[in-house]
Each structure stands twice: as C-alpha cells, then as structure tokens.
Write an enzyme that holds these catalytic residues in place. Structure first.
Site, PDB file in Angstrom:
ATOM      1  N   ILE A   1     -19.308 -32.778  -3.737  1.00  0.00           N
ATOM      2  CA  ILE A   1     -19.482 -32.366  -2.185  1.00  0.00           C
ATOM      3  C   ILE A   1     -18.789 -30.947  -2.127  1.00  0.00           C
ATOM      4  O   ILE A   1     -17.875 -30.599  -2.445  1.00  0.00           O
ATOM      5  CB  ILE A   1     -18.619 -33.285  -1.401  1.00  0.00           C
ATOM      6  CG1 ILE A   1     -19.319 -34.560  -1.518  1.00  0.00           C
ATOM      7  CG2 ILE A   1     -18.301 -32.626  -0.019  1.00  0.00           C
ATOM      8  CD1 ILE A   1     -18.561 -35.713  -0.744  1.00  0.00           C
ATOM      9  N   ASP A   2     -19.862 -30.061  -1.597  1.00  0.00           N
ATOM     10  CA  ASP A   2     -19.148 -28.438  -1.536  1.00  0.00           C
ATOM     11  C   ASP A   2     -18.847 -28.404  -0.225  1.00  0.00           C
ATOM     12  O   ASP A   2     -18.540 -29.331   0.490  1.00  0.00           O
ATOM     13  CB  ASP A   2     -20.704 -27.757  -1.554  1.00  0.00           C
ATOM     14  CG  ASP A   2     -21.509 -27.744  -0.411  1.00  0.00           C
ATOM     15  OD1 ASP A   2     -21.363 -28.535   0.492  1.00  0.00           O
ATOM     16  OD2 ASP A   2     -22.758 -27.458  -0.862  1.00  0.00           O
ATOM     17  N   SER A   3     -18.117 -27.037   0.105  1.00  0.00           N
ATOM     18  CA  SER A   3     -17.210 -26.821   1.121  1.00  0.00           C
ATOM     19  C   SER A   3     -17.985 -27.038   2.551  1.00  0.00           C
ATOM     20  O   SER A   3     -17.437 -27.466   3.475  1.00  0.00           O
ATOM     21  CB  SER A   3     -16.519 -25.647   0.990  1.00  0.00           C
ATOM     22  OG  SER A   3     -17.802 -24.493   1.050  1.00  0.00           O
TER      23      SER A   3
ATOM     24  N   SER B   1     -20.548 -29.195   3.121  1.00  0.00           N
ATOM     25  CA  SER B   1     -20.644 -30.445   3.387  1.00  0.00           C
ATOM     26  C   SER B   1     -19.452 -31.168   3.949  1.00  0.00           C
ATOM     27  O   SER B   1     -19.147 -31.909   4.550  1.00  0.00           O
ATOM     28  CB  SER B   1     -21.206 -31.434   2.143  1.00  0.00           C
ATOM     29  OG  SER B   1     -22.606 -30.765   1.867  1.00  0.00           O
TER      30      SER B   1
END
Lengths: 413, 81
Positions: B38-40, B42
């Site tokens: 999960i990226d920043s 999201s």
C-alpha cells in the site's frame, strides 16, 4: 533512412453504439441512434434544457476492476478500455517498450473528477479530497494511464484542441512513427463531458439540440431542421504501426494512415470562418502530403455536427478544397448516429474512415429528411454506399473551438 | 465502541475498497507497505475512511507510526470517541 510509412493494425472503441468498434460499425451500418435520456435526478436538480445525450452503451465495470474505476476519471476509463481492445485487435504484439508510444487527446479532460472533488472540498473539507484528485483530473491522465498499463515508453502525448483533439492525436502518433521516435503508437481520443456543467455551458451557447420530444432524431447534420449537436461520450483508439514493422510480424493491416493536414482559422473562438478558408487549407494540405490529388479521394467523413452554422461552413470548405471533384464524392455524417464525442469525435471518425476504406463501404447518415440547399455535397442518406475497387483514399475532417482544423487521409493497402 | 475484531474487519473492508486486496490478507501482523504493497497515497485514503468509519481523528504525524495493521487497529481502539 528510407521514408517510413504508417499503417493501421488495430482498432478499439467504446461508444454510444457499443462496447467495441465492431458493434459500433454494425450500429452505424444499421442506422441506429445512440441517443438516450439523461438521468432524471440530474435533470430535475439542474433544470437542464437538454434531456438526452449519446452516452456510452457499455458499463466500464464489465472490463475494469472496481479499484481501476475508483482511481481513474471516466474519460481515462474509456481510453483504457479502447486502448486495450485496440492492442488486442492488433494481435497483442510484443513490442520493444521504448519503441511503443501513446497519443490520446481530449477536449475537456477530467471534469467529473474536478467537480466531484471540488464538492468534497466545500462540503467535507480538505481531508476528504481524494489524494489522486490531481492525476485524475489533468488532461493527460488518459495518455499516462494507458502508457502505464501497456508499459509504453517511447512517449505519452496529449493533444488538446477541442473537437479536433482525437484526430490531432492520431496525427501525433503518425508523426512519431514517421520521424523515427516509435515503431508503434496507440493513438486516439477520449471524452466524458456529460456533466451538468457542460450541458449548461453548451446550452447557454445555444450549441445543443433541444429536440427533447424526439432524441433519436435530434442529431441531423445537413438537414434544414438541425438545431445543434447532441452531446456524446466515449473513446476510440487505433494502433498505428510502421509498415515494415507490421509486415515483419505478419500483422493484419486495415489501411495506410497516409497523412495529416492542419491549420488554424484565427477568426473567432467558437465560430468557424464562414467561407471555410482555413478548413479547406487543412484538407488540401492532407491530400497533397499523401501524394494524391482531389480526384483520388473517393469518400469524406465530414465533421458535420448538426449545428446550423458549422455544417454550412464545412460544406463551403469542402467545395473550396476539392472544386468540381466533389461532385459525386460520397460524404458521410456519422454524428447523426453517434452524437458528438467532442475530443473523441475525430478519433472515432478516423476509425470509421479506416473501416470505410477497409470494407469499401461509406456509411449513410440518418435523420436527413430535407437536405439544406446550402449544402452542395453528395451526402449519403438512407443506404450506405459501396466504394470503388482498386487503390482508394478517403478523408476525415475534424474541427474544434479555438479555430483548429484537422484533416486525415486514409488509403487502401 | 467497536472491539478489536470489529475494527480489524472494518479496516479490511476499507483496504479492499481502496486496493482490491482480499480482506483475508489484512491481518494484525501485516505491514502496510512491505506486505500489502500500500503506497502513501492509498494510505491517506484508508486513514480518512477509517476516521469516518470509527469516529476517530488520526493526525498526519501519527500515520507514519502505523507500520502494521495491528498498529492501526490499536490506535483506533485507544482513540475512539
């Protein structure tokens, strides 16, 4: 380097007539209208004077995942659907990613995202604005998303020239291949401007048909009863490929993308120059650059939006560009069925011109009961027309607010 | 007040909605970045949706300390209004 030729090896679209270009072409030949009533809640809330549009026939969730839909503006969703279909139609070729490009134009861009997120900001505050708001609303969002999904690294370009965007983007793809920057380019246009602000703005400009009691008869280019265009939405994309590259992989070739001609009116921000000087210059340039003469063009897919002024200006421009050669030259007005897809219009009509040349069939317009005597053209009505055998070429016109004129020439191969 | 299990399953729903990840993958010991990818961006959306769902405020400064799903569940549990 010998001259690089450009051919069309794949077609993809999602349009008011179907979820594929094949369904769209069938709908065109059957003379179906893509007009549908607008959402009643939207009509009631904004008291819009126009009650219908040519919205897309397909639900994007048939193709895309829930997460893809959440993270892409509808205009980008349509572009992705059309691009994936076009690549599949081209035989899902293995291409060096650094030789694969993208060029997808739009007239309006991510207007739904912009205004939804503006509502979120005003009603719920800054923390409720979606972190992807900016990359979703920027006009190049479609080119970026398609490039990302295909791993296309030769360049991802977006032409924004109103209703000429789709055609001009295909010209960008053509130039990339001709100039040696790419061997294959996924090129076309997309639009989802069926937002209340667009209906309101175009209505205030008196540009839209208000034939609310008979929507499927509302788009009637060249008919004396025309009263404006019908808003459309969707995307259309073609795979352009360098000729030797296509031959080497045994690709099915629809036609040659022979040239593009472009000009600007420098006359008025919305009105076309009435004598059609700029538009005719774009057409002449396209024909000359294809190494052809007016007599070689056997078919024109006209811009023909169904506005009272625009249709006459275009007819004048065609007559000016082709002179007597236009007598007996069949002219199609496919917006009578698809509506006006704005930034995707030139792309869809480019695809329809490719199919007309490939199948040697020029589509008939619907809704022309009484051809305007000011239109001195052989407009195809009722029955589609067979095009000659042998080497043929056809022209596609696209014009946009801002005075943009784009003409494409498609040749049989 | 939601208990730990309710918070975990609520969070799993939010993560699924945002990333398409199977809710069963969202377990206490999983790292948001290393395990769930999960990226920043999201993460921002997940945090805002969790705030709304559980009636808590998760300050931006706190988000960087929420390495695992368990960290987030514990923070929410301890800070519910």
């Amino acid at each position: 380097m010998s001259e690089r030729r450009v051919v069309v090896t794949g077609l993809g679209a999602t349009t008011p007539l179907g979820g594929t270009i094949a369904e769209t072409w069938e709908g065109i030949l059957a003379g179906r209208s893509g007009a549908k009533p607008l959402d009643q809640e939207m009509l009631d809330r904004y008291e819009l004077p126009v009650h219908f549009a040519c919205t897309i026939a397909q639900d994007p969730s048939e193709v895309l995942t829930k997460v893809q839909i959440r993270r892409m503006d509808p205009s980008a969703q349509y572009a992705v659907i059309a691009s994936l279909a076009a690549m599949e139609d081209a035989g899902s070729p293995e291409v060096d990613p650094e030789r694969l490009g993208v060029a997808i134009g739009t007239g309006i861009g991510g207007v739904w995202t912009l205004l939804d997120q503006w509502d979120n900001l005003r009603e719920k505050g800054v923390r409720r604005v979606f972190p992807l708001a900016v990359p979703m609303l920027m006009p190049n969002t479609s080119a970026g998303n398609v490039s990302l999904l295909l791993g296309a690294r030769a360049g991802a370009h977006t032409t924004v020239s109103a209703c000429a965007s789709g055609a001009e983007s295909m010209g960008t793809g053509y130039d990339m291949i001709r100039g040696g920057r790419a061997d294959m380019v996924v090129a076309g246009g997309t639009e989802c401007a069926t937002h209340p602000i667009c209906f309101a703005g175009f209505s205030q400009m008196q540009a839209l048909s208000t034939r609310n009691d008979d929507p499927t008869a509302a788009s009637r280019p060249y008919d004396t009863g025309r009263d404006g265009f019908v808003m459309g939405e969707g995307a259309a994309v073609m795979v352009l490929e360098e000729y030797e590259h296509a031959k080497a992989r045994g690709a099915r070739i629809y036609a040659e993308f022979a040239s593009i001609g472009m000009s600007a009116d420098a006359h008025h921000i919305t009105a076309p120059e009435p004598e059609g000087a700029g538009a005719s210059r774009a057409m002449r340039e396209a024909v000359e650059r294809a190494g052809l003469t007016a007599a070689d063009i056997v078919h024109i897919n006209a811009h023909a939006t169904s506005t009272p002024v625009g249709d006459v200006a275009e007819a004048n421009a065609i007559r000016r560009a082709f002179g007597d050669a236009v007598d007996g030259m069949p002219v199609s007005a496919t917006k009578s069925m698809t509506g006006h897809l704005l930034g995707a219009a030139g792309a869809l009509e480019g695809l329809l011109t490719v199919l007309a040349v490939h199948h040697r069939t020029a589509p008939a317009a619907i809704n022309i009961d009484d051809l305007d005597p000011a239109i001195d053209l052989d407009v195809i009505r009722d029955e589609h027309r067979a095009l000659p055998r042998g080497d043929i070429a056809a022209l596609n016109n696209s014009f946009g607010f801002g005075g943009h004129n784009v003409a494409l020439v498609i040749k049989s191969l | 007040m939601a208990d730990q299990q309710e918070i975990l399953s609520g969070l799993a729903e939010i993560v699924n909605e945002e990333t398409g990840l199977d809710p069963a993958e969202v377990q206490m010991d999983k790292s948001f970045t290393d395990d769930l990818d999960i990226d920043s961006l999201s993460m921002m959306t997940i945090v805002v949706n969790a705030e709304e769902k559980f009636g808590v405020r998760i300050p931006d400064d706190e988000v960087k300390n929420l390495t695992t799903v368990g960290d987030a569940v514990t923070f929410i549990q301890n800070n519910q209004g």
